[in-house]
Design a protein around this motif. Sequence first.
Motif, PDB file in Angstrom:
ATOM      1  N   UNK A 609       0.826  -1.213   0.000  1.00  0.00           N
ATOM      2  CA  UNK A 609       0.000   0.000   0.000  1.00  0.00           C
ATOM      3  C   UNK A 609       0.860   1.262   0.000  1.00  0.00           C
ATOM      4  N   UNK A 610       1.992   1.202   0.678  1.00  0.00           N
ATOM      5  CA  UNK A 610       2.882   2.361   0.635  1.00  0.00           C
ATOM      6  C   UNK A 610       3.416   2.583  -0.778  1.00  0.00           C
ATOM      7  N   UNK A 611       3.731   1.466  -1.453  1.00  0.00           N
ATOM      8  CA  UNK A 611       4.200   1.598  -2.835  1.00  0.00           C
ATOM      9  C   UNK A 611       3.107   2.170  -3.726  1.00  0.00           C
ATOM     10  N   UNK A 612       1.853   1.777  -3.476  1.00  0.00           N
ATOM     11  CA  UNK A 612       0.747   2.338  -4.252  1.00  0.00           C
ATOM     12  C   UNK A 612       0.604   3.830  -4.003  1.00  0.00           C
ATOM     13  N   UNK A 613       0.753   4.229  -2.738  1.00  0.00           N
ATOM     14  CA  UNK A 613       0.681   5.656  -2.430  1.00  0.00           C
ATOM     15  C   UNK A 613       1.838   6.417  -3.070  1.00  0.00           C
ATOM     16  N   UNK A 614       3.017   5.802  -3.046  1.00  0.00           N
ATOM     17  CA  UNK A 614       4.159   6.456  -3.680  1.00  0.00           C
ATOM     18  C   UNK A 614       3.939   6.586  -5.186  1.00  0.00           C
ATOM     19  N   UNK A 615       3.332   5.542  -5.774  1.00  0.00           N
ATOM     20  CA  UNK A 615       3.045   5.607  -7.209  1.00  0.00           C
ATOM     21  C   UNK A 615       2.031   6.707  -7.501  1.00  0.00           C
ATOM     22  N   UNK A 616       1.041   6.849  -6.603  1.00  0.00           N
ATOM     23  CA  UNK A 616       0.047   7.909  -6.798  1.00  0.00           C
ATOM     24  C   UNK A 616       0.672   9.290  -6.655  1.00  0.00           C
ATOM     25  N   UNK A 617       1.706   9.394  -5.800  1.00  0.00           N
ATOM     26  CA  UNK A 617       2.358  10.698  -5.613  1.00  0.00           C
ATOM     27  C   UNK A 617       3.374  11.002  -6.694  1.00  0.00           C
ATOM     28  N   UNK A 618       3.699  10.000  -7.507  1.00  0.00           N
ATOM     29  CA  UNK A 618       4.725  10.211  -8.521  1.00  0.00           C
ATOM     30  C   UNK A 618       4.356  11.298  -9.535  1.00  0.00           C
ATOM     31  N   UNK A 619       3.084  11.345 -10.012  1.00  0.00           N
ATOM     32  CA  UNK A 619       2.748  12.449 -10.942  1.00  0.00           C
ATOM     33  C   UNK A 619       2.987  13.822 -10.344  1.00  0.00           C
ATOM     34  N   UNK A 620       2.727  13.955  -9.026  1.00  0.00           N
ATOM     35  CA  UNK A 620       2.967  15.258  -8.397  1.00  0.00           C
ATOM     36  C   UNK A 620       4.449  15.589  -8.404  1.00  0.00           C
ATOM     37  N   UNK A 621       5.258  14.589  -8.047  1.00  0.00           N
ATOM     38  CA  UNK A 621       6.707  14.816  -8.066  1.00  0.00           C
ATOM     39  C   UNK A 621       7.189  15.085  -9.485  1.00  0.00           C
ATOM     40  N   UNK A 622       6.596  14.383 -10.447  1.00  0.00           N
ATOM     41  CA  UNK A 622       6.978  14.609 -11.835  1.00  0.00           C
ATOM     42  C   UNK A 622       6.611  16.016 -12.280  1.00  0.00           C
ATOM     43  N   UNK A 623       5.437  16.467 -11.842  1.00  0.00           N
ATOM     44  CA  UNK A 623       5.037  17.832 -12.185  1.00  0.00           C
ATOM     45  C   UNK A 623       5.994  18.856 -11.581  1.00  0.00           C
ATOM     46  N   UNK A 624       6.401  18.634 -10.335  1.00  0.00           N
ATOM     47  CA  UNK A 624       7.372  19.538  -9.717  1.00  0.00           C
ATOM     48  C   UNK A 624       8.695  19.530 -10.487  1.00  0.00           C
ATOM     49  N   UNK A 625       9.129  18.304 -10.873  1.00  0.00           N
ATOM     50  CA  UNK A 625      10.369  18.227 -11.641  1.00  0.00           C
ATOM     51  C   UNK A 625      10.214  18.938 -12.983  1.00  0.00           C
ATOM     52  N   UNK A 626       9.024  18.779 -13.591  1.00  0.00           N
ATOM     53  CA  UNK A 626       8.783  19.422 -14.879  1.00  0.00           C
ATOM     54  C   UNK A 626       8.806  20.940 -14.753  1.00  0.00           C
ATOM     55  N   UNK A 627       8.200  21.432 -13.674  1.00  0.00           N
ATOM     56  CA  UNK A 627       8.193  22.889 -13.499  1.00  0.00           C
ATOM     57  C   UNK A 627       9.611  23.425 -13.294  1.00  0.00           C
ATOM     58  N   UNK A 628      10.409  22.662 -12.525  1.00  0.00           N
ATOM     59  CA  UNK A 628      11.785  23.108 -12.315  1.00  0.00           C
ATOM     60  C   UNK A 628      12.560  23.105 -13.629  1.00  0.00           C
TER      61      UNK A 628
END
Length: 867
Positions: A609-628
Amino acid sequence: MKGAATPARRGQLRIYLGAAAGVGKTFAMLGEGHRRRSRGADVVVAFVETHGRRRTAEQMLGLEVMPRARISYRDTFFEEMDLDAVLARHPHIALVDELAHTNVPGSRNTKRWQDVEELLSAGIDVITTVNIQHLESLNDVVMKITGVPQRETVPDSVVRAADQVELVDMTPEALRRRMAHGNIYPAEKVDAALNHYFRTGNLAALRELALLWLADKVDEGLQRYREAHNIHDTWEARERVVVALTGGPEGETLIRRAARVAARSAGGDLLAVYVTRSDGLTGADPAALATQRRLAESLGGSYHQVVGDNVSEALLAFARAENATQLVLGASRRRWLSTLLTGPGVSLRTIRESGDIDVHIVTHARMGRGRGLPSQHGGLSLPRKVAGYAMALLLAPLLALALANLREHLNLTSDMLVFLIGVIAVALVGGLVPAVIAAVAGSLFLNYYFTPPFYTFNISEANNALALVVFVIVAAVVSTIVDDAARRSKQAARAGAESDLLVTTAGSILRGEQPLQAVVDRVREAFGMQTVTLLERASGADSGLSAVAWDAVATSGSGQLSRPEDGDVSMPVNDDLCLAARGRTLPAADRRVLGAFAAYAAAALEQQRLMAEAEAARPIAEADRMRAALLAAVSHDLRTPLASAKAAVTSLRSDDVQWSAEDRDELLATADESLDKLTRLVENLLDMSRLQAGAMAVFPRPADLGEIVARSLDDLGPGGKIVLVEMPADLPEVLVDPGILERVISNLMANALRYSPPGSPPLLTASSLGDRVELRVIDRGPGIPEEQASRMFVPFQRLGDTDNTTGIGLGLALSRGLTEAMEGTLEPEETPGGGLTMALSLPAVPGTAHTLPGEHTEPQGADQVPS
């Protein structure tokens, strides 16, 4: 010339079967014609189409070629095989190419295979060729694989009735290389062929079809032979090899040996099996079993685990259920003394009961070194206890008989020591109870035969009575110690097995290598259960195991438990989780280990379940990386067109310089071009932001791909006029947003135009495959360096010269995003000869394709000598 005569026999048919056009069937047929002619046979070329290929024509030199018939059809003359001329010539052997060919209307027969039937009936041997896709029974299969309907087919019965069928084989990679070298089609058709019918996947599937169909044909021939020779015994034409594993170090040796046995027979199967005892954990190393499982699967085999107390019976039952023909076992690791005391081992019992299954005993470095089998209860096995009781009953009389003959040389002390050694031997073999029996029996024999007065149970001296009492006490103490040591040794071995299993499982969970399902599977296998289910209390249910609302999180085995009460064993993990198992009741020792497994299952569930949550948070991290990345990129890429436009406008407004008309036009053009670049950049940035936010508006509807391609090329201006376009007329409509697809194609074509070398304009091709339409943009430019290919579609990445719009890598990334928004795909493909091929796959609208009369739908006449 030879006149026709009534044939005394029917001619023989030899067929060269190929997986696809171009594998070399015609060349092989002509080669066979030369071999037959060199042996004195009368051979003629009844019909072979060279398609202008020099080496095929050279192969025909030296063979008699029959003239062709010219048939008029719709004001055009066509050439076909002159059947009457061949029958009149009546050679021994006729070479006839393309068995599935459809004759021109006006011919005697509709199909060429019907012409071949007449030649065979006339007693003429025929050698011919056919591709696997032309067999009638495979028509629909080939259509699903290639997306190309086969209009020229031949009945399977015609090919199956052939006296000889020989496969002309070639790997897909080799065939594509021949195509790229121009050995099959002219250069202008190579790209279209490689990216349509001759895709690697298509060729691999057609090759497999050919091999499987020919295997069935060979099996039919074998059956006819057996019937003709009245053979009724079983012939194991296909081997199924079972290798028995113990988890010991010899496992890898056995697997490789069994794989070699299976490989000796075409289509041989390899099955690895491990028998676990139903009494709980055994001494097998889980890590070793996992390694051996991976090895078996890497060698093309499968891994199985069965439960059984009698290993040889369980092993043979599995082998017979799988219709195995051979069984591979390792030589026994038990020493000769263990075999003598406990009877024959698994290998000997398996050989004795194997019946018609061949058993291979494989020697290895660990044979004869012994192997512990930790059990759940007691320190000694039943055979050892039986042997102990037998020794207790027989040893005392035998010792008494031997010592009676030595009465003159030995005294009572020596006799008692000999009997004591006998008691210790019984204790080592049978444990405590047989040793006590031996001690009592020994004391009676000592009293009766060796203690004065002899042959009575009376004792005349107190010292002798004390000696007998001491003998019984020592014998009992020694046997107790020996039995306890054996029991503790077994317990230590079992504890070690438990520890290894738990440590291995825990390490796998911590490393993230073993998911929840694997942990549940391990519980079922380790304890010999039928079903194991991890249950979680449904949200809102009351606490306590009696609650009805439970959800099955993971299940292993047959069936699924819905409540803890449904299993024979239930192990609560916490208030919300419970591990339930069905199959047998576990003793307390096994429940302790089961509790550890239940904790591991809970940890694995939490990790999952933690891995699923991390996977769900990945788009947010990707968006932050994209903005940077965007902020870092636009600092340069936005400044460049702005600076150019600003400089041009400032220069035009300057009163210090008098600009000529040509200079003014150039400055205006510079400002206009810079502002266009800035506009495209901003549009791409906005579209990429909408895509990432899921706000891109897409309105798919049926559209004609040809019209969209035409508009896209018009948008490219003069560059669009040099693009080569190959689009079949029978393409179905596509379900897309026409405006978005037009933009995607424009981006891809602009990129191809930018990097295409002079004299090699890009090629745009289209084809249909099942329920998809595929569009390919092919250029012969430098392509993408291999080390940068993985970053081709990553936005805001600089790949040197790969993006057609800006320097921040938006063109290809945006094109893929827009394509996926229309439920399509955009992928690069290998381009033989160099360059870049972008494959665009789009959903097709069913029932919108139309086919023009007389249109060819597959490569024809592509046989050529292998290069």
